[in-house]
Design a protein around this motif. Structure first.
Motif, PDB file in Angstrom:
ATOM      1  N   ALA A 123       0.884  -1.165   0.208  1.00  0.00           N
ATOM      2  CA  ALA A 123       0.107  -0.036  -0.090  1.00  0.00           C
ATOM      3  C   ALA A 123       0.959   1.291  -0.034  1.00  0.00           C
ATOM      4  N   MET A 124       0.515   2.170  -0.609  1.00  0.00           N
ATOM      5  CA  MET A 124       0.854   3.436  -0.754  1.00  0.00           C
ATOM      6  C   MET A 124       0.832   4.265   0.569  1.00  0.00           C
ATOM      7  N   TYR A 125       1.900   4.689   1.164  1.00  0.00           N
ATOM      8  CA  TYR A 125       1.792   5.435   2.528  1.00  0.00           C
ATOM      9  C   TYR A 125       0.934   6.681   2.374  1.00  0.00           C
ATOM     10  N   ASN A 126       0.228   6.746   3.612  1.00  0.00           N
ATOM     11  CA  ASN A 126      -0.562   7.858   3.796  1.00  0.00           C
ATOM     12  C   ASN A 126      -1.663   8.374   2.502  1.00  0.00           C
ATOM     13  N   ALA A 127      -1.806   7.428   1.604  1.00  0.00           N
ATOM     14  CA  ALA A 127      -2.744   7.762   0.290  1.00  0.00           C
ATOM     15  C   ALA A 127      -4.002   7.578   0.698  1.00  0.00           C
ATOM     16  N   LEU A 128      -4.971   8.515   0.788  1.00  0.00           N
ATOM     17  CA  LEU A 128      -6.586   8.277   0.864  1.00  0.00           C
ATOM     18  C   LEU A 128      -7.078   8.311  -0.473  1.00  0.00           C
ATOM     19  N   TYR A 129      -7.741   7.540  -0.817  1.00  0.00           N
ATOM     20  CA  TYR A 129      -8.503   7.495  -2.155  1.00  0.00           C
ATOM     21  C   TYR A 129      -9.986   7.922  -1.906  1.00  0.00           C
ATOM     22  N   LEU A 135     -10.878   4.280   8.810  1.00  0.00           N
ATOM     23  CA  LEU A 135     -10.936   4.642  10.141  1.00  0.00           C
ATOM     24  C   LEU A 135      -9.781   4.663  10.796  1.00  0.00           C
ATOM     25  N   MET A 136      -9.312   5.354  11.903  1.00  0.00           N
ATOM     26  CA  MET A 136      -8.191   5.757  12.161  1.00  0.00           C
ATOM     27  C   MET A 136      -8.170   6.023  13.889  1.00  0.00           C
ATOM     28  N   TYR A 137      -7.515   5.306  14.436  1.00  0.00           N
ATOM     29  CA  TYR A 137      -7.550   5.353  16.190  1.00  0.00           C
ATOM     30  C   TYR A 137      -6.198   5.929  16.593  1.00  0.00           C
ATOM     31  N   SER A 138      -6.391   5.831  18.165  1.00  0.00           N
ATOM     32  CA  SER A 138      -5.099   6.531  18.795  1.00  0.00           C
ATOM     33  C   SER A 138      -4.465   5.436  19.425  1.00  0.00           C
ATOM     34  N   PRO A 139      -3.325   5.028  19.205  1.00  0.00           N
ATOM     35  CA  PRO A 139      -2.291   4.182  19.922  1.00  0.00           C
ATOM     36  C   PRO A 139      -1.715   4.722  21.173  1.00  0.00           C
ATOM     37  N   SER A 140      -1.225   3.990  22.109  1.00  0.00           N
ATOM     38  CA  SER A 140      -0.569   4.529  23.209  1.00  0.00           C
ATOM     39  C   SER A 140       0.083   3.506  23.855  1.00  0.00           C
ATOM     40  N   GLY A 141       1.256   3.666  24.668  1.00  0.00           N
ATOM     41  CA  GLY A 141       1.828   2.738  25.594  1.00  0.00           C
ATOM     42  C   GLY A 141       3.004   2.295  24.687  1.00  0.00           C
ATOM     43  N   GLY A 142       3.571   1.151  25.197  1.00  0.00           N
ATOM     44  CA  GLY A 142       4.677   0.201  24.304  1.00  0.00           C
ATOM     45  C   GLY A 142       4.001  -0.494  23.307  1.00  0.00           C
ATOM     46  N   PHE A 143       5.151  -1.124  22.598  1.00  0.00           N
ATOM     47  CA  PHE A 143       4.485  -1.789  21.332  1.00  0.00           C
ATOM     48  C   PHE A 143       3.492  -2.649  21.693  1.00  0.00           C
ATOM     49  N   ASN A 144       3.469  -3.738  22.759  1.00  0.00           N
ATOM     50  CA  ASN A 144       2.411  -4.532  23.129  1.00  0.00           C
ATOM     51  C   ASN A 144       1.072  -3.841  23.286  1.00  0.00           C
ATOM     52  N   LEU A 164      -8.372   0.281   7.451  1.00  0.00           N
ATOM     53  CA  LEU A 164      -7.718   0.753   8.809  1.00  0.00           C
ATOM     54  C   LEU A 164      -6.493   1.627   8.527  1.00  0.00           C
ATOM     55  N   ILE A 165      -6.472   2.931   8.999  1.00  0.00           N
ATOM     56  CA  ILE A 165      -5.426   3.633   8.950  1.00  0.00           C
ATOM     57  C   ILE A 165      -4.289   3.170  10.142  1.00  0.00           C
ATOM     58  N   VAL A 166      -3.199   2.856   9.893  1.00  0.00           N
ATOM     59  CA  VAL A 166      -2.407   2.241  10.963  1.00  0.00           C
ATOM     60  C   VAL A 166      -1.063   3.239  11.212  1.00  0.00           C
ATOM     61  N   PRO A 167      -1.166   3.832  12.283  1.00  0.00           N
ATOM     62  CA  PRO A 167      -0.128   4.834  12.752  1.00  0.00           C
ATOM     63  C   PRO A 167       0.971   3.837  13.139  1.00  0.00           C
ATOM     64  N   GLY A 168       2.319   4.765  12.987  1.00  0.00           N
ATOM     65  CA  GLY A 168       3.438   4.108  13.046  1.00  0.00           C
ATOM     66  C   GLY A 168       3.831   3.340  14.571  1.00  0.00           C
ATOM     67  N   ASN A 169       4.686   2.662  14.505  1.00  0.00           N
ATOM     68  CA  ASN A 169       5.238   2.036  15.923  1.00  0.00           C
ATOM     69  C   ASN A 169       5.909   2.865  16.546  1.00  0.00           C
ATOM     70  N   GLY A 170       5.579   3.635  17.511  1.00  0.00           N
ATOM     71  CA  GLY A 170       6.220   4.462  18.357  1.00  0.00           C
ATOM     72  C   GLY A 170       6.872   4.193  19.565  1.00  0.00           C
ATOM     73  N   PRO A 209      -0.774   1.881   6.044  1.00  0.00           N
ATOM     74  CA  PRO A 209       0.187   2.452   7.138  1.00  0.00           C
ATOM     75  C   PRO A 209       0.540   3.755   7.081  1.00  0.00           C
ATOM     76  N   LEU A 210       1.119   4.350   7.936  1.00  0.00           N
ATOM     77  CA  LEU A 210       1.707   5.709   8.084  1.00  0.00           C
ATOM     78  C   LEU A 210       2.967   5.721   7.994  1.00  0.00           C
ATOM     79  N   ASN A 211       3.627   6.574   7.363  1.00  0.00           N
ATOM     80  CA  ASN A 211       5.123   6.805   7.627  1.00  0.00           C
ATOM     81  C   ASN A 211       5.590   8.098   8.038  1.00  0.00           C
ATOM     82  N   ILE A 212       4.421   8.963   8.544  1.00  0.00           N
ATOM     83  CA  ILE A 212       4.609  10.243   9.013  1.00  0.00           C
ATOM     84  C   ILE A 212       4.186  10.257  10.545  1.00  0.00           C
ATOM     85  N   THR A 213       3.935  11.154  11.126  1.00  0.00           N
ATOM     86  CA  THR A 213       3.433  11.319  12.474  1.00  0.00           C
ATOM     87  C   THR A 213       1.944  11.378  12.461  1.00  0.00           C
TER      88      THR A 213
END
Length: 475
Positions: A123-129, A135-144, A164-170, A209-213
């Motif tokens: 998939a092309m990063y960050n591209a909305l067709y 759907l986008m959600y708010s992750p938090s905590g460690g990777f698990n 599903l829009i998947v934010p990066g692993n922070g 997937p996203l490759n930006i913040t």
């Protein structure tokens, strides 16, 4: 007296011939020098790869990456370790200073994704067709914890029939506000850490997937979003039990392209165990962990996860000032002194907390020790070059440690940790989490070869009842 016309013509032809000859010589020299440089570059790369008896393990470095995963310099495009070595050593040397300045400019302005780990998504990063809904959600905590958020979001995306829009692993962060404050170099795209192709097949959901913040993505697309602000107390134990129905109602009624669930999204409400069990890590991480198993240990080993870090004060308060209780539980499970033990922890060998372990076991291995072996050292150097910063590099190595612990014969974890919980899930579902290890065990079983007993347990702080342990199921 005037010069004869024939002499002028001869002089003109001679000058033209000399010019053509000079150009031909120049082109020949340039071609030869280029061929020599290319031969020298190829020889250097082949020497590096041939120096390992396990050079076939470096096949992942020779993959053709998609245009979205490459690192762009001013004068060239670099997508593999070999090309990076070639570019920096044999050509365009005078441009290196300009390249580095450009690199730091991108880092300062946080406009470039810096990880060069191999991708697992097309998939092309960050591209909305235009005709798609997301759907986008708010992750938090460690990777698990971020993984648990992702599993919940995949369930909702399937129900809402959205991509599903998947934010990066922070890097590890407390609550979603801290995650939103992460810099670009503290994030790695999630398709660099998880096997998206496997996950999409199991979940039957398309992942973007996203490759930006997340902040950058939000600012670019906020006009397309319907933002749902979740309650301050979060979704784990909301004061208003109808909040779940309200989310579904908004999802049905909104006409916006992107539905953004903003806030404390961590919950077990929609956590599907089957999806958690199938969260397979990316092939690159799997290969690195396999190198530790086969090359560093080269035989049976056991593993522990001892959570200190943010829990150090609580550990000391609720138990002894060293790992004596962990040692007691390990011996109760069947750990033998002569079998090496890998310790996954935020702290290293220098911490006196681990003294009981180093005194009892003949060999205790920490992360810092892995660089001793030449093959694992090459993997770790390559891993370091591919990750953008020390902050995310250390957090991301925790995934590799989970895979190492999954490969161990016996594993003792920390009861309060989702890190240990994920390891136990992976150990019980090897066909999904570590398929190469599963195939090896099945081959041994079918050919009546020896298979070591696999057990997993959890240490309970200040408990006199020993560990909670059981024999792993090989499924």
């Amino acid at each position: 007296p005037r010069e004869p016309a024939s002499v002028s013509v001869v002089t003109g032809w001679t000058f033209s011939a000399l010019v053509v000859l000079a150009l031909w010589v120049l082109v020949t020299v340039v071609r030869e020098s280029g061929a020599f440089a290319n031969a020298e570059q190829s020889s250097m790369v082949n020497t590096i790869l041939a120096s390992s008896r396990h050079s076939h393990r470096f096949k992942i470095l020779q993959e053709d990456f998609s245009p979205d995963s490459i690192f762009v310099y001013n004068h060239s495009v670099i997508d593999t370790l070999e090309e990076q070595l070639v570019s920096e050593t044999a050509s365009n040397l005078r441009d290196i200073a300009e390249d580095e300045a450009h690199h730091y400019h991108l880092l300062k302005n946080e406009t470039r994704q810096l990880s060069s780990l191999p991708r697992t998504s097309d998939a092309m990063y960050n591209a909305l067709y235009t005709r798609k809904r997301y759907l986008m959600y708010s992750p938090s905590g460690g990777f698990n914890n971020q993984l648990i958020c992702l599993v919940n979001a995949m369930v909702l995306a399937r129900r809402f029939k959205r991509i599903l829009i998947v934010p990066g692993n922070g890097r590890h962060s407390n609550l979603f506000h801290s995650y939103l404050a992460l810099r670009q170099d503290e994030i790695v795209p999630m398709d660099h850490t998880l096997n998206f192709q496997h996950l999409e097949k199991v979940a039957r959901v398309s992942l973007l997937p996203l490759n930006i913040t997340m902040n950058e993505f939000y600012l670019e697309n906020k006009g397309r979003m319907r933002v749902v602000n979740l309650p301050k107390e979060g979704l784990m134990k909301p004061k208003d039990p109808t909040v779940y129905k309200k989310i579904f109602s908004i999802a049905r009624r909104t006409t916006k392209q992107v539905l953004y669930l903003r806030g404390r999204f961590f919950t077990a409400r929609w956590l599907k165990k089957a999806l958690w069990e199938n969260a397979r890590y990316a092939p690159y991480l799997q290969e690195l962990a396999m190198s530790v198993h086969n090359d560093f240990f080269n035989h049976s080993f056991n593993a522990m996860h001892i959570r200190l870090g943010d829990y150090a004060t609580r550990v000391v308060k609720n138990g002894p000032h060293d790992a004596g209780n962990y040692l007691r539980d390990a011996v109760a499970m069947g750990f033998q002194p002569h079998v090496p033990v890998y310790v996954a922890s935020e702290e290293g060998r220098a911490n006196p907390y681990f003294d009981p372990l180093t005194r009892y076991f003949d060999t205790v291995v920490f992360q810092e020790d892995l660089i001793r072996h030449p093959v694992t050292r090459r993997w770790l150097i390559d891993y370091t070059m591919r990750t953008p910063s020390t902050a995310i590099r250390n957090d991301l190595f925790g995934l590799i440690e989970q895979l190492i612990c999954t490969r161990a014969d016996m594993f003792l974890g920390s009861r309060v940790s989702t890190f240990s919980k994920t390891i136990k899930i992976m150990r019980g579902h090897l066909s999904a989490s570590v398929p190469d290890l599963y195939d090896d065990i099945m081959y041994r079983v079918q050919n009546n070869k020896r298979v070591n007993l696999r057990r997993s347990g959890s240490h309970r702080w200040n408990s006199k009842h020993g560990p909670e342990d059981s024999v792993d199921k090989i499924v």
